[in-house]
Design an enzyme around this catalytic site. Structure first.
Site, PDB file in Angstrom:
ATOM      1  CD  GLU A 149      81.947 -21.257   2.700  1.00 65.09           C
ATOM      2  OE1 GLU A 149      82.009 -21.317   3.944  1.00 65.09           O
ATOM      3  OE2 GLU A 149      81.396 -22.119   2.004  1.00 65.09           O
ATOM      4  N   GLY A 200      83.552 -15.997 -15.192  1.00 68.58           N
ATOM      5  CA  GLY A 200      83.486 -14.633 -14.675  1.00 68.58           C
ATOM      6  C   GLY A 200      83.133 -14.714 -13.205  1.00 68.58           C
ATOM      7  NE  ARG A 221      80.822  -9.739  -7.331  1.00 67.62           N
ATOM      8  CZ  ARG A 221      81.098 -10.387  -6.200  1.00 67.62           C
ATOM      9  NH1 ARG A 221      82.083  -9.982  -5.414  1.00 67.62           N
ATOM     10  NH2 ARG A 221      80.392 -11.448  -5.847  1.00 67.62           N
ATOM     11  CE  LYS A 271      87.838 -11.351  -4.943  1.00 67.64           C
ATOM     12  NZ  LYS A 271      88.645 -12.230  -4.112  1.00 67.64           N
ATOM     13  CG  PHE A 330      84.669 -26.342 -13.378  1.00 66.15           C
ATOM     14  CD1 PHE A 330      83.611 -26.560 -12.530  1.00 66.15           C
ATOM     15  CD2 PHE A 330      85.169 -25.056 -13.493  1.00 66.15           C
ATOM     16  CE1 PHE A 330      83.058 -25.526 -11.791  1.00 66.15           C
ATOM     17  CE2 PHE A 330      84.634 -24.007 -12.761  1.00 66.15           C
ATOM     18  CZ  PHE A 330      83.567 -24.243 -11.898  1.00 66.15           C
ATOM     19  CG  LEU A 331      86.661 -30.613 -18.783  1.00 62.25           C
ATOM     20  CD1 LEU A 331      86.980 -32.016 -19.292  1.00 62.25           C
ATOM     21  CD2 LEU A 331      87.811 -29.664 -19.146  1.00 62.25           C
ATOM     22  CB  CYS A 345      85.493 -16.300  -6.818  1.00 62.25           C
ATOM     23  SG  CYS A 345      84.597 -15.944  -5.306  1.00 62.25           S
ATOM     24  CE  LYS A 354      87.498 -19.654  -2.689  1.00 60.48           C
ATOM     25  NZ  LYS A 354      86.562 -18.799  -2.063  1.00 60.48           N
TER      26      LYS A 354
HETATM   27  C1  UDX Z   1      83.637 -20.268  -7.648  1.00 55.52           C
HETATM   28  C2  UDX Z   1      84.108 -21.580  -7.038  1.00 55.52           C
HETATM   29  O1  UDX Z   1      83.467 -22.682  -7.717  1.00 55.52           O
HETATM   30  C3  UDX Z   1      83.795 -21.632  -5.565  1.00 55.52           C
HETATM   31  O2  UDX Z   1      84.296 -22.821  -4.989  1.00 55.52           O
HETATM   32  C4  UDX Z   1      84.408 -20.415  -4.898  1.00 55.52           C
HETATM   33  O3  UDX Z   1      84.052 -20.385  -3.530  1.00 55.52           O
HETATM   34  C5  UDX Z   1      83.955 -19.129  -5.576  1.00 55.52           C
HETATM   35  O4  UDX Z   1      84.230 -19.179  -6.967  1.00 55.52           O
HETATM   36  P1  UDX Z   1      81.294 -19.259  -8.444  1.00 55.52           P
HETATM   37  O5  UDX Z   1      82.043 -18.010  -8.773  1.00 55.52           O
HETATM   38  O6  UDX Z   1      79.988 -19.152  -7.755  1.00 55.52           O
HETATM   39  O7  UDX Z   1      82.208 -20.200  -7.541  1.00 55.52           O
HETATM   40  O8  UDX Z   1      81.028 -19.980  -9.826  1.00 55.52           O
HETATM   41  P2  UDX Z   1      81.315 -21.385 -10.513  1.00 55.52           P
HETATM   42  O9  UDX Z   1      80.103 -22.205 -10.534  1.00 55.52           O
HETATM   43  O10 UDX Z   1      82.539 -22.013  -9.981  1.00 55.52           O
HETATM   44  O11 UDX Z   1      81.572 -20.896 -12.009  1.00 55.52           O
HETATM   45  C6  UDX Z   1      82.595 -19.952 -12.301  1.00 55.52           C
HETATM   46  C7  UDX Z   1      82.542 -19.504 -13.728  1.00 55.52           C
HETATM   47  O12 UDX Z   1      83.048 -20.504 -14.590  1.00 55.52           O
HETATM   48  C8  UDX Z   1      81.154 -19.158 -14.260  1.00 55.52           C
HETATM   49  O13 UDX Z   1      81.253 -17.975 -15.032  1.00 55.52           O
HETATM   50  C9  UDX Z   1      80.799 -20.331 -15.129  1.00 55.52           C
HETATM   51  O14 UDX Z   1      79.925 -19.971 -16.166  1.00 55.52           O
HETATM   52  C10 UDX Z   1      82.163 -20.715 -15.664  1.00 55.52           C
HETATM   53  N1  UDX Z   1      82.252 -22.134 -16.053  1.00 55.52           N
HETATM   54  C11 UDX Z   1      82.149 -23.099 -15.123  1.00 55.52           C
HETATM   55  C12 UDX Z   1      82.474 -22.462 -17.388  1.00 55.52           C
HETATM   56  O15 UDX Z   1      82.583 -21.602 -18.259  1.00 55.52           O
HETATM   57  N2  UDX Z   1      82.595 -23.784 -17.720  1.00 55.52           N
HETATM   58  C13 UDX Z   1      82.498 -24.782 -16.808  1.00 55.52           C
HETATM   59  O16 UDX Z   1      82.617 -25.955 -17.197  1.00 55.52           O
HETATM   60  C14 UDX Z   1      82.249 -24.429 -15.475  1.00 55.52           C
END
Ligand code: UDX
Length: 436
Positions: A149, A258, A330, A264, A250-251, A261, A205
């Site tokens: 997922e 944090g 978390r 860890k 994601f940049l 997911c 995953k």
């Molecule tokens: C993530 C994955 O995206 C998802 O596919 C998986 O199922 C679970 O883990 P999530 O933990 O909900 O989802 O958060 P996500 O939106 O991916 O962000 C993760 C972390 O990265 C956040 O703390 C966010 O603030 C940080 N982040 C994200 C950044 O610092 N910069 C970015 O450009 C994107």
């Protein structure tokens, strides 16, 4: 289809609601009596926009119910294992004991025609061990498949119902058929399906999360270089992001990743790779983790540079959750920064639009603030640590009238710096060379 969803955490509740929304008859199974009682009362055990309403709708239609044990669903045809795999205490490896406990309990009661689908994030090889164990208990060849997922907190239901892809790793063709039937509406809407072996499905995953974590840490590594050289990591991200091979998403540079997911999963991945004798292949993920954690310390260092000794200084930290639209703390950079500042004897006030309730009475050293406008009063420093919309919309002119010292550290690079400066603020932004 009659579907059992075992384990009602973030993943399980969302998946149960999603399956019922697709029209299946779903029973959610949860071992914790408190959590079960909450769900039966129509309450979510966590914050997720829109999910409580969607849950109420399918409960009203009679498509979703909750039970304490799989015994109530023993004649069902399809089960999803959605229990947690937290980081093991005292180790980086994932704790798969809940997956085995759920699978073993199910094996005692399920029928031989039922299909069991793991959705939890597990170390590669877990499914093979689980299939063997369950088959021994059941006395037949259990049809176990893995279907990871990818939902994100804050858009969980939408991600479940409109995923980018569906990955099915299976040993038995019956499992593939059952999953294709279950997801018929999603697949019919054009979602690509990748049918593969079970080990690959398990790996997809963690590989996806490792890639995402690496992308964030890459830009945060550039932020460190930018800070040392007078360059600007936000412009740099924009400039490299126009290259379609790199992409802009994601940049976003800042205090880093944090949540339940990414942190860890990269640690668990390294631990598993080491067990497999290929630790070197993913040892770079240790750097990804270290870069990420250094950004939190960077905020503390900047606070010290700004204030001198932290002792007795009044610092406001805006945000506690690891990302907006979530109350999940978390491995949250925001909470970690607040605690680090408090450990340095600062008087730390925390604000968060939703996470204060989940904080409960934990970390009593943090002063709670419920009123966003009032919490700026007499502060020596403000740190924006989670990019909630409320903080993006703050009025810098109103806020500056309350504070004792007019410095704000933007840990998420979301403030419009010229507007804040024009109102009189000194803005420090991670990875940026701001002239105040
Ligand atoms: C993530 C994955 O995206 C998802 O596919 C998986 O199922 C679970 O883990 P999530 O933990 O909900 O989802 O958060 P996500 O939106 O991916 O962000 C993760 C972390 O990265 C956040 O703390 C966010 O603030 C940080 N982040 C994200 C950044 O610092 N910069 C970015 O450009 C994107």
């Amino acid at each position: 289809m009659r579907v059992g969803v075992i384990g009602l955490g973030y993943l399980g509740v969302t998946h149960a609601v999603a399956m019922a929304t697709l029209g299946h008859e779903v029973v959610g199974i949860e071992a914790s009596p408190d959590r079960l009682a909450q769900l039966k009362a129509g309450k979510l055990p966590f914050y997720e926009p829109g999910l409580a309403e969607a849950m109420a709708a399918v409960v009203d239609k009679g498509l979703l119910g909750f039970e304490a044990s799989v015994d109530a669903a023993s004649d069902f045809e399809l089960f999803f294992l959605c229990v947690g795999t937290p980081q093991r205490s005292g180790s980086n490896a994932a704790d798969t004991s809940f997956v085995f406990a759920a699978g073993e309990a199910l094996a005692k009661v399920m029928s031989s025609s039922a299909v069991v689908v793991g959705k939890s994030t597990v170390p590669v090889g877990t499914a093979a061990d689980l299939q063997k164990k369950m088959s021994e208990i059941a006395g037949f060849d259990v049809k176990l498949a893995w279907n990871p997922e990818f939902l994100r907190e804050g858009s969980a239901l939408e991600d479940s119902l409109k995923p980018d892809r569906i990955v099915i790793g299976a040993w038995h063709k019956e499992s593939v058929e059952a999953l294709r039937n279950c997801y018929e509406k999603i697949i019919g809407a054009g979602t690509p399906v990748i049918e593969t072996d079970v080990a690959t499905a398990e790996l997809v995953k963690v590989a996806a999360n490792a890639f995402l974590a690496t992308k964030v840490s890459f830009i945060n590594a550039m932020a460190e270089v930018a800070e040392a050289s007078g360059a600007d990591a936000v412009s740099l991200a924009e400039a490299i992001g126009y290259d379609e091979r790199i992409g802009k998403r994601f940049l976003r540079t800042g205090v880093g990743f944090g949540g339940g997911c990414l942190p860890k999963d990269i640690r668990g991945f390294v631990a598993r790779a080491q067990e497999l004798g290929v630790g070197d292949a993913v040892s770079f993920l240790e750097d990804v983790d270290a870069i990420n954690l250094r950004r939190r310390q960077r905020v503390v260092d900047l606070a010290e540079q700004e204030l001198g000794a932290l002792s007795g200084k009044k610092i406001l930290v805006l945000g506690l959750s690891f990302k907006p639209d979530s109350d999940d703390m978390r491995d949250s950079p925001a909470l970690d920064i607040a605690l680090k500042l408090a450990a340095g004897s600062a008087e730390v006030t925390v604000h968060d639009p939703v996470a204060l309730e989940a904080l409960g009475d934990k970390h009593p050293e943090l002063v709670r603030a419920n009123n966003l406008e009032a919490c700026f009063e007499a502060k020596d420093l403000v740190v924006l640590a989670t990019e909630w919309q409320q903080y993006r919309e703050l009025d810098p002119a109103a806020a500056i009238r309350k504070v004792a010292n007019t410095t704000i550290i933007d840990g998420r690079n979301v403030l419009d710096i010229p507007t804040w400066q024009a109102a009189g603020w000194k803005v420090i932004a991670l990875g940026r060379n701001v002239h105040n």
